[in-house]
Write a protein that holds these residues in place. Structure first.
Motif, PDB file in Angstrom:
ATOM      1  N   UNK A   1      25.850  28.640  36.297  1.00 51.26           N
ATOM      2  CA  UNK A   1      26.175  28.777  35.006  1.00 51.26           C
ATOM      3  C   UNK A   1      26.858  27.715  34.306  1.00 51.26           C
ATOM      4  N   UNK A   2      26.493  26.766  33.633  1.00 53.19           N
ATOM      5  CA  UNK A   2      27.189  25.915  32.923  1.00 53.19           C
ATOM      6  C   UNK A   2      28.384  26.475  31.891  1.00 53.19           C
ATOM      7  N   UNK A   3      29.451  25.600  31.477  1.00 50.10           N
ATOM      8  CA  UNK A   3      30.376  26.250  30.710  1.00 50.10           C
ATOM      9  C   UNK A   3      29.783  26.754  29.378  1.00 50.10           C
ATOM     10  N   UNK A   4      28.943  25.799  28.641  1.00 53.81           N
ATOM     11  CA  UNK A   4      28.440  26.223  27.274  1.00 53.81           C
ATOM     12  C   UNK A   4      27.469  27.605  27.532  1.00 53.81           C
ATOM     13  N   UNK A   5      26.575  27.497  28.624  1.00 54.15           N
ATOM     14  CA  UNK A   5      25.828  28.811  28.750  1.00 54.15           C
ATOM     15  C   UNK A   5      26.736  30.038  29.007  1.00 54.15           C
ATOM     16  N   UNK A   6      27.926  30.031  29.540  1.00 55.99           N
ATOM     17  CA  UNK A   6      28.888  30.806  29.899  1.00 55.99           C
ATOM     18  C   UNK A   6      29.579  31.442  28.736  1.00 55.99           C
ATOM     19  N   UNK A  35      20.387  32.581  32.805  1.00 59.88           N
ATOM     20  CA  UNK A  35      20.306  31.741  33.999  1.00 59.88           C
ATOM     21  C   UNK A  35      19.671  30.470  33.481  1.00 59.88           C
ATOM     22  N   UNK A  36      18.769  30.417  32.187  1.00 63.09           N
ATOM     23  CA  UNK A  36      18.407  29.340  31.696  1.00 63.09           C
ATOM     24  C   UNK A  36      18.275  29.561  30.135  1.00 63.09           C
ATOM     25  N   UNK A  37      18.584  28.303  29.344  1.00 58.26           N
ATOM     26  CA  UNK A  37      18.264  28.464  27.905  1.00 58.26           C
ATOM     27  C   UNK A  37      17.711  27.094  27.533  1.00 58.26           C
ATOM     28  N   UNK A  38      16.470  27.301  26.960  1.00 55.00           N
ATOM     29  CA  UNK A  38      15.755  25.920  26.417  1.00 55.00           C
ATOM     30  C   UNK A  38      15.367  26.264  25.037  1.00 55.00           C
ATOM     31  N   UNK A  39      15.008  25.707  23.998  1.00 58.17           N
ATOM     32  CA  UNK A  39      14.640  25.654  22.567  1.00 58.17           C
ATOM     33  C   UNK A  39      13.726  26.914  22.929  1.00 58.17           C
ATOM     34  N   UNK A  44      16.627  35.578  31.521  1.00 54.65           N
ATOM     35  CA  UNK A  44      17.876  36.393  31.983  1.00 54.65           C
ATOM     36  C   UNK A  44      17.343  36.813  33.416  1.00 54.65           C
ATOM     37  N   UNK A  45      18.579  36.909  34.234  1.00 55.12           N
ATOM     38  CA  UNK A  45      18.420  37.367  35.467  1.00 55.12           C
ATOM     39  C   UNK A  45      18.918  38.778  35.755  1.00 55.12           C
ATOM     40  N   UNK A  46      18.058  39.790  36.310  1.00 54.17           N
ATOM     41  CA  UNK A  46      18.524  40.991  36.363  1.00 54.17           C
ATOM     42  C   UNK A  46      18.162  41.384  37.879  1.00 54.17           C
ATOM     43  N   UNK A  47      19.023  42.508  38.417  1.00 54.34           N
ATOM     44  CA  UNK A  47      18.652  43.020  39.760  1.00 54.34           C
ATOM     45  C   UNK A  47      17.080  43.267  40.277  1.00 54.34           C
ATOM     46  N   UNK A  48      16.809  42.985  41.219  1.00 52.82           N
ATOM     47  CA  UNK A  48      15.391  43.384  41.787  1.00 52.82           C
ATOM     48  C   UNK A  48      15.236  44.762  41.605  1.00 52.82           C
ATOM     49  N   UNK A  49      15.929  45.845  41.924  1.00 52.42           N
ATOM     50  CA  UNK A  49      15.903  47.040  41.480  1.00 52.42           C
ATOM     51  C   UNK A  49      15.575  47.527  40.286  1.00 52.42           C
TER      52      UNK A  49
END
Length: 449
Positions: A1-6, A35-39, A44-49
Motif C-alpha cells: 500500500x502506498x503512503x497516500x493510500x495508507x 488494495x486499489x483506488x481509482x477514480x 477492498x481486500x478481505x480474508x477468504x473466510x
C-alpha cells in the motif's frame, strides 16, 4: 500500500471504528485493506473466510465512509486477500493431516499486532510476559491464560501476537479463534441446523483456543453449558486456552460458578489504562511505524497528556491530527494538536493533582481522619470514601495503580482497580453518589487552576 493510500485508509478506519461497536470493528473491519483506488472505484481486500459476509453486511457502510473521506461518490469491490503482502493470515492453521474448515471467529494474526509492536508499561507488564510465555510454551505454562481489562488497552493485540508467534514457529498446530459473540452465534446455528457434531469437532480438535470478549457468554445458559464441555475437553487434552474479558472472572457474576472457577484456575492477568509515560511511548512507536515526521515532539506530549481513555483513542487522536495537518496544509505543530483535541477532549490542560491532595479533600468531605481513610476498616462509613479517593486518584493523577496502592497503606494494585470498578458502577446507578463525586472532582480541578 502506498503512503497516500495508507493515509486515506487510516482515516476510513477511524470512521468505521466510530460507526460500529468495538468488537465488531476489531474482528471484521480492522483487518480489511485498501488494495486499489481509482477514480470512482475502491478495491477492498478481505480474508477468504469472511469476504462474502463482509460484503453483504458492511459493504454499504464501507462505501459511505470512503465517500465521506474522499468527498465524492465511489463504488466498492471486495476481493479475497489470499496471497501476497496484503493477505490477512487466517487464525486457524490446520496440521499436515488436515484440520478442515475456516476459523469460526474470523482471522487473527494481524501483522500490526505483534509482540514487537506492543509497548510495555506498568499497566500491562504481567499480561505481556504471560502472553509471550504462552506463545513460546503453549499448554505448558499458564493454562488457561485469562487477560482482562477495559476496552482499548491491548487485550486483542496480545491475542493477535500469540496467534502470530504460534503460526510462525508452530505451523503444524491447529488454532481456533472466536469472539464470545461468534462462538454463541455459531453454536445457535449448529444447534438449530442439526450440525452439533461438526461444531464440537471444530472447537474441540484444536491445539490452541483463543476466545476474545468471553464475557459475552453471560446469561446464555445453553452456550455456557457447551463452552464448559469444550473447555474441559481441551484442557484435559493439554490444549492451550487463552481468554479475554472486560472484567476479571470474579466480576462475571452472571456466569456459572463452574466456569468462573475454571477461568481462575490458570493465570488471571489484568491490563489497566496506560500511564502518561506509556502513552507517550505508544505514540512514539506509532509515529515511527507510520513514518510520521515530527519537528516538535511536544505534539506527542500533548496527545499523551490529554487523551487518557485508552490506546485506541490515543492512536485515533494521532491519526486525526496528522490527517488534519495533511488536509489543511498546516504544519504538524502543538498548536494544531491542541486545536484538534479541543473538540474531542475539551477539558483544559492543568497540573495533575496529587494522591495526597485527593486524600485530604476526601477526608474533609466525608468527615474522616487520614488514619481512618488508610485503615483496614471495611465499614461503609470508611470503605466508600476510600473507594472514591482511589477512583479519583486513578482518574485525575498520572500515577500507576501500584503507586496509588502504596499511598493507601500499601495496598495491592488489584485493590485499587477493584475500588475503581465498584465506584464506576455505583456512579452509574446512584445519582446522589455521582453528584458527590462530581463535586469533589470540581473542587480538585478548581484548586489546580
Amino acid at each position: 500500500m502506498s503512503a497516500e493510500l495508507d493515509q486515506i485508509w487510516r482515516r476510513v478506519q477511524s470512521e468505521l471504528a466510530a460507526a460500529v461497536d468495538d468488537p465488531t470493528y476489531r474482528i471484521w473491519l480492522e483487518p480489511l485493506t485498501l488494495r486499489e483506488l481509482t477514480p470512482g472505484q475502491a478495491t477492498i481486500g478481505a480474508s477468504q473466510q469472511s469476504c462474502a459476509w463482509i460484503r453483504e453486511r458492511f459493504g454499504r457502510l464501507v462505501q459511505t465512509c470512503l465517500a465521506t473521506i474522499l468527498g465524492e461518490e465511489i463504488s466498492v469491490a471486495f476481493v479475497e486477500a489470499q496471497d501476497g503482502p496484503h493477505a490477512d493470515p487466517a487464525c486457524e492453521r490446520p496440521s499436515a493431516s488436515g484440520g478442515g474448515g475456516p476459523s469460526p471467529g474470523g482471522p487473527l494474526g494481524n501483522p500490526r499486532y505483534t509482540f514487537d509492536q506492543f509497548v510495555i508499561g506498568d499497566a500491562n507488564r504481567l499480561a505481556h510476559a504471560a502472553a509471550l510465555t504462552v506463545a513460546e510454551l503453549p499448554g505448558q505454562a499458564y493454562n488457561p491464560l485469562f487477560i482482562c481489562g477495559p476496552p482499548g488497552v491491548g487485550k486483542t493485540h496480545l491475542m493477535h501476537a500469540i496467534a502470530g508467534l504460534l503460526t510462525d514457529h508452530n505451523p503444524e498446530m491447529v488454532l481456533r479463534c472466536a469472539t464470545g459473540e461468534s462462538f454463541t452465534n455459531d453454536f445457535r446455528l449448529a444447534l438449530g441446523g442439526g450440525q452439533m457434531d461438526g461444531f464440537k469437532d471444530r472447537f474441540r480438535r484444536a491445539d490452541v483456543l483463543l476466545i476474545d470478549d468471553v464475557q459475552f457468554l453471560e446469561r446464555k445458559a445453553k452456550t455456557e453449558e457447551e463452552f464448559f464441555h469444550t473447555f474441559n475437553a481441551l484442557h484435559e487434552a493439554g490444549a492451550q486456552i487463552v481468554l479475554t474479558s472486560d472484567r476479571p472472572p470474579r466480576d462475571l457474576q452472571a456466569l456459572e460458578d463452574r466456569l468462573r472457577e475454571r477461568f481462575e484456575a490458570g493465570l488471571v492477568a489484568d491490563i489497566q489504562t496506560p500511564d502518561y509515560n506509556t502513552r507517550l511511548a505508544i505514540l512514539r512507536k506509532r509515529a515511527l511505524q507510520d513514518g510520521i515526521e515530527l519537528s516538535d515532539e511536544q505534539v506527542l506530549e500533548t496527545l499523551a497528556r490529554r487523551v487518557v481513555v485508552n490506546v485506541r483513542a490515543l492512536e485515533g487522536a494521532l491519526i486525526r491530527t496528522v490527517a488534519y495537518s495533511s488536509l489543511t496544509g498546516r504544519p504538524l505543530s502543538n498548536e494544531l494538536a491542541e486545536e484538534v483535541l479541543a473538540g474531542l477532549y475539551p477539558q483544559t490542560a492543568r497540573r495533575p493533582c496529587s494522591v495526597t491532595e485527593i486524600q485530604e479533600l476526601a477526608c474533609e468531605h466525608f468527615g474522616l481522619t487520614n488514619d481512618e481513610l488508610l485503615s483496614s476498616s471495611r465499614t461503609t462509613r470508611i470503605a466508600w470514601p476510600r473507594q472514591v479517593a482511589m477512583y479519583l486518584a486513578r482518574e485525575l493523577t498520572e500515577e500507576s495503580l501500584p503507586v496509588i496502592g502504596r499511598h493507601f497503606g500499601g495496598r495491592d494494585h488489584t485493590t485499587v482497580l477493584h475500588a475503581w470498578r465498584r465506584t464506576t458502577a455505583r456512579l452509574a446507578a446512584d445519582a446522589n453518589s455521582r453528584q458527590a463525586v462530581d463535586n469533589l472532582r470540581q473542587s480538585l480541578e478548581r484548586s489546580d487552576s
